[in-house]
Scaffold this motif. Structure first.
Motif, mmCIF file in Angstrom:
data_model
loop_
_atom_site.group_PDB
_atom_site.id
_atom_site.type_symbol
_atom_site.label_atom_id
_atom_site.label_comp_id
_atom_site.label_asym_id
_atom_site.label_seq_id
_atom_site.Cartn_x
_atom_site.Cartn_y
_atom_site.Cartn_z
ATOM 1 N N GLY A 134 0.781 -1.225 0.000
ATOM 2 C CA GLY A 134 0.000 0.000 0.000
ATOM 3 C C GLY A 134 0.813 1.277 0.000
ATOM 4 O O GLY A 134 0.247 2.367 0.023
ATOM 5 N N PHE A 135 2.129 1.152 -0.019
ATOM 6 C CA PHE A 135 2.991 2.334 -0.114
ATOM 7 C C PHE A 135 3.127 2.748 -1.575
ATOM 8 O O PHE A 135 2.904 1.936 -2.476
ATOM 9 N N VAL A 136 3.533 3.994 -1.795
ATOM 10 C CA VAL A 136 3.816 4.413 -3.163
ATOM 11 C C VAL A 136 5.054 3.639 -3.623
ATOM 12 O O VAL A 136 6.077 3.599 -2.934
ATOM 13 N N ALA A 137 4.941 2.981 -4.750
ATOM 14 C CA ALA A 137 6.011 2.104 -5.239
ATOM 15 C C ALA A 137 7.288 2.869 -5.569
ATOM 16 O O ALA A 137 8.379 2.301 -5.507
ATOM 17 N N GLU A 138 7.174 4.137 -5.872
ATOM 18 C CA GLU A 138 8.321 4.936 -6.282
ATOM 19 C C GLU A 138 9.050 5.620 -5.118
ATOM 20 O O GLU A 138 9.935 6.441 -5.336
ATOM 21 N N ARG A 139 8.691 5.272 -3.880
ATOM 22 C CA ARG A 139 9.336 5.940 -2.741
ATOM 23 C C ARG A 139 10.833 5.673 -2.751
ATOM 24 O O ARG A 139 11.294 4.602 -3.131
ATOM 25 N N GLY A 140 11.579 6.690 -2.347
ATOM 26 C CA GLY A 140 13.029 6.601 -2.360
ATOM 27 C C GLY A 140 13.648 6.935 -3.701
ATOM 28 O O GLY A 140 14.861 6.827 -3.863
#
Length: 71
Positions: free
Chosen positions: A30-36
């Protein structure tokens, strides 16, 4: 313009990819896949990028004109 998502600030609310579905996606947790990551935003998606910035309660998303610096 460039967008960057700070993985240490992202808490997985999902508001960013809800308002910017053509720019951001979610992962299995459920996190944004592009984080980091940091990348250039296509001109036609700049409005969605700003909406994602505005929607993030943690301030984990930033948009700037500065190009990424290679470490």
């Amino acid at each position: 313009m460039f967008i960057e998502i700070d993985a240490t600030k992202c808490m997985g609310h999902g508001r960013c990819y809800a308002v910017a579905p053509d720019l951001l996606t979610d992962d299995d947790e459920g996190f944004v896949a592009e984080r980091g990551q940091r990348w250039e935003v296509p001109a036609d998606l700049l409005d969605q990028a700003q909406e994602a910035v505005d929607a993030c309660p943690e301030g984990a998303i930033a948009v700037s004109s500065a190009a990424p610096v290679d470490a």
